[in-house]
Structures are given as C-alpha cells and as structure tokens.
Scaffold this active site. Sequence first.
Site, PDB file in Angstrom:
ATOM      1  N   HIS A 129      56.327  27.433  26.765  1.00  0.00           N
ATOM      2  CA  HIS A 129      55.346  27.542  27.849  1.00  0.00           C
ATOM      3  C   HIS A 129      54.073  28.248  27.389  1.00  0.00           C
ATOM      4  O   HIS A 129      52.959  27.738  27.563  1.00  0.00           O
ATOM      5  CB  HIS A 129      55.996  28.286  29.016  1.00  0.00           C
ATOM      6  CG  HIS A 129      55.239  28.241  30.297  1.00  0.00           C
ATOM      7  ND1 HIS A 129      54.316  29.206  30.652  1.00  0.00           N
ATOM      8  CD2 HIS A 129      55.271  27.374  31.337  1.00  0.00           C
ATOM      9  CE1 HIS A 129      53.816  28.921  31.842  1.00  0.00           C
ATOM     10  NE2 HIS A 129      54.385  27.813  32.285  1.00  0.00           N
ATOM     11  N   ASP A 150      52.507  35.715  29.142  1.00  0.00           N
ATOM     12  CA  ASP A 150      53.348  34.538  29.355  1.00  0.00           C
ATOM     13  C   ASP A 150      54.727  34.766  28.762  1.00  0.00           C
ATOM     14  O   ASP A 150      55.164  35.904  28.579  1.00  0.00           O
ATOM     15  CB  ASP A 150      52.661  33.320  28.701  1.00  0.00           C
ATOM     16  CG  ASP A 150      52.949  32.019  29.422  1.00  0.00           C
ATOM     17  OD1 ASP A 150      54.100  31.536  29.332  1.00  0.00           O
ATOM     18  OD2 ASP A 150      52.039  31.471  30.056  1.00  0.00           O
ATOM     19  N   SER A 203      50.473  25.925  35.815  1.00  0.00           N
ATOM     20  CA  SER A 203      50.513  26.680  34.557  1.00  0.00           C
ATOM     21  C   SER A 203      49.583  26.086  33.515  1.00  0.00           C
ATOM     22  O   SER A 203      49.141  26.776  32.599  1.00  0.00           O
ATOM     23  CB  SER A 203      51.940  26.689  33.981  1.00  0.00           C
ATOM     24  OG  SER A 203      52.758  27.586  34.670  1.00  0.00           O
TER      25      SER A 203
END
Length: 530
Positions: free
Chosen positions: A282, A67, A451
């Site tokens: 994220h 990621d 996601s």
Amino acid sequence: MNKHNFFKVLITGTFVVALPLFVNAQKANWQNLDLKTDSAFGISTEKAYKELLKGKKSTKVIVAVNDGGVEATHEDLKRVMWVNAKEIAGNGKDDDKNGYADDIHGWNFIGGPKGSVNFETLELTRLVRRDQERFATTTDANVAEKDKADWEAFKARRADLEKQLAEAKAGLANINGFKAALDGVVKKIGKEEPTAEDFKNFKPSNYLEERIQGIMGEQLEKGSFKDFYEDQIKEGLDYYTRQAEYNLNLDYDPRSIVGDNPNDATEKFYGNNDVAGPDAMHGTHVAGIIAADRTNKIGINGVADNVVIMGVRCTPNGDERDKDVANAIRYAVDNGAKVINMSFGKAYSWDKAAVDAAVKYAVSKDVLLVHAAGNENKDLEVENNFPTQKYLDGGVASSWITVGASGPKDDETLKASFSNFGKTQVDVFAPGVDIYSTVPGSKYKNLNGTSMASPVVAGLAALIRSYYPKLTAVQVKEIIMKSVTKVNHNVSYKKGEEGAEETVSVPFADLCVSGGIVNAYNALKLAATY
C-alpha cells in the site's frame, strides 16, 4: 488500516460469493493526463510540465508517506527516498539525537526489536475488548446512571462487531464454496488455466456448474484465468481470513511485538527503522503516485519531480492506533516534511485528542496534511472517518485537505463507486480508479481507492511548494481548492444497504466543498499570481 478490497456480489444459486471486480484498464499515468487532449479526466500534470514548468528552478520538498510501509529499494523510488544525512547507517546509534536510531529513510512506529506488526485488530475490536472487561457484570437493570451513555455505546459497538464478524465468516465460507466448485469445473475441463472459450465449451452437469460456466465466461473476457484466480479467489480468501482471524478477533493482540504501552499517548520513542515492514504494498503504491522517478525512463512518473519520500510506518493490516498516528505526524514534522500523506482511516477513534494535538503541531509548523476520505461510499456529513480535520475542542485544521476519488470519464460515473463524500467534509476529488503505480519487488500494479487519490493531491501540493517555496501550507490548500476543474453535471452512486441499494443522481457539487477535480495546470498558474 482498511486496505479497501472491492468486491462484487455474484449469485451462484446455492450461495452468494463476494469477489473483487476486474477493472477495465485505463492508460497508465492517466491521473496525470488532460481531459481535453487525452480524453481522461486527469489533473493535467504533464501539460503543466510542458507548458508552465519547463526551465524553471525548484526546491526539494520532503513528503512523508505515513502508511503501511515503503520499499526504499524499489527501482522507481530509490533515487527519491529521503536520506537522513545526520544519521550513520547501521551503527545502532541515534547520531542526530532525535530519539530514533538509524532512521535513514524514516521510522516504523509499529515495530520493535524483534520484528514488526503486520496484522492488527480494528479499533472497534479494541474498544469492545476494553469495555467488555469494564461492563462484565453490567446489565440494563443494574447499570449506574453515570455509566449509562458508555454502556449504550459499548452495546452498539459490540453489536457492530458481532455483525461484521458474522459477515466475514459467511464470506469466507462462501468464497471457499465458490473456489471448490470452480476447482471442480477446472479439473473436468482438464486445463490448469482455461480460457473463456474453454468454459463456454464445457458441458455442465448441474445448476452450480452452469452458474460457474456463466460467471467465468464473462470474467475471462476481461482477463486471464491466472489473474482472476490470483487477484480474486486468493485475494478474497486472504481478505476474509484477515477479517475473521485478526481484524475482528477479540483474542488477537500483536502489540507485544512493539514493546510499548499502547495506552500511553505521551510515549514517543519506540519502534524500529524498518520503513518497509512485512507488507509494503500500500505505502509503496502511494509513494510512487507522489514521486516515482520522472528521470529514469522506467516504470511510471510521479506527480512531483523534485521531492523526496520519507517513509513513516504507522498503519498495519487492520486499524492504525491513534498513538502511532500522532507520533508519525510529529516525527514527519520534526524531520522536515512539508507535506504529509495519510491514506488511512477508520470508523472509531480511541484517543482523538492525541491526534488532534499532533495535527495542531503540524499546522503550527506550516505543514500540509492530505487525508483520504475513505472507501465505504458513505456521506461524511453523517458518518465518521478518523482522523478528521475537526478538533474535539472546536475549530478545524487550516492546512488539511480531505480527498475523494474520481474516475477517468467525465460523465455520471465520475465519482468512484466506493468513494466517501461530503458537501462540507470532503474538500476535493482526484483520480483514484485503476491507478498504476509502484509495488514491492520493483514491480507495478493497478489499485483503486481514495488511498490512491490522496497522494495525487499530496504530489500536487509538493509540486506547488517545490516551485513556489514561499507559499504557506494554508495558501497551497487555498490554491488547490480554487483551481479545481469544476464539474457542472450530476453523478450517480448506489445508496442504501447492500442488496437493497437504489441508484441516486446528484450534482457533483454536492459531494465536496470545491465541487471539482484537482488540476495541476490551473493550480500552478494560480500559484504564480500569489
């Protein structure tokens, strides 16, 4: 990597501005709840712990979060971070001789001796930049026969880039216009953080102020002015600025920070050990969904209770490079990961063959790869979202799961409005709307996206592998697919170009291979029979 900001178009009379939606907050942890007992279409994780796993022994499983970065010091993640016991922290040496010095919690393939890449171009931008040099003097009249296919592909990509860049610049201008108008109204109201009531009592002097009054009166019924301004105005400005100045800018290239040859896919030993990087929002959120500490009575509960998170940084604020994706997969496999979560994707691919080779390697080593379907509300039967489980030379990856995002209600809104889908290309759906999880600074936040759905499934896969360690990656995929909660009704989504969309209603079974939402309780019951 597309961070998938979600915007709502608001007509203000003199301009159109795209703003992120306020989301009606769901129960924290709703993704782990049970539809029958909790009225939220989660995956019944808590029910599984209570009824199936109590007192059972489990084996620790390594899950790689490939990621944009993971904050290893987060209060709800620090106990569950992978630690490379063969490496001595901080000595600058590659103690375990794996090619990566001081890789204590993982590795960063988009960093170098002097720092790490944050913003990056889209793959589209890089492909146009590459080919505009090749075709600098080419026209339709003089293009060589052997170059015609590449020339047509270049023209199509260039047109796509120009269209996206124009939209980004217009979006930036529009949201700046909205901000200026809003700031003017706020100044007249005379309060730094006005309420919905303040806007309703405001006396507009022109049509624009009247539209601002209407919009803000509606928006502030759902949240505070501060949240609106931070999460929507500033976020919107950041989003369009990133697009215009970095993602779609042919003159921008940050790769010198890494110091490698980005076009040499055989090069593997580059990067640094900063698994957080400059923006770990994220990846930290993803990691929490999978494995946030279930024992510390703070924050949130991850899906899996006996896993550790390996941070493998390969995705910037922009599109990931295929070379980095391939090396991140290989690093995770070679260092013991049995599940790899990949919450990223892009419309174009520079070197799919390199990624395919890494995926084949992972499959050969009994690793399950879990990939987000993407957030463009597109049908993957006709649109691309790389990487894919399909190999260029034929065949598909047997231990690969593609995940779409679902919402909390078992009705026509079950498909998340943004989620990509595909009857043969998306395997399952999982919760991905308003998911509360870990973010940098030992904080927590609700985010939306495939996601977020992908790590729900990665966490489930790790949970199964933890309690049933003899199962292969292919068997785990099979169990997850067979044990979904089938959805036997239609769902609605918007189809067509923005501004001319039509709402269509289709059977949920048409959106994915399994026709359902993953279910931990069902999966663990089924795993026990293997």
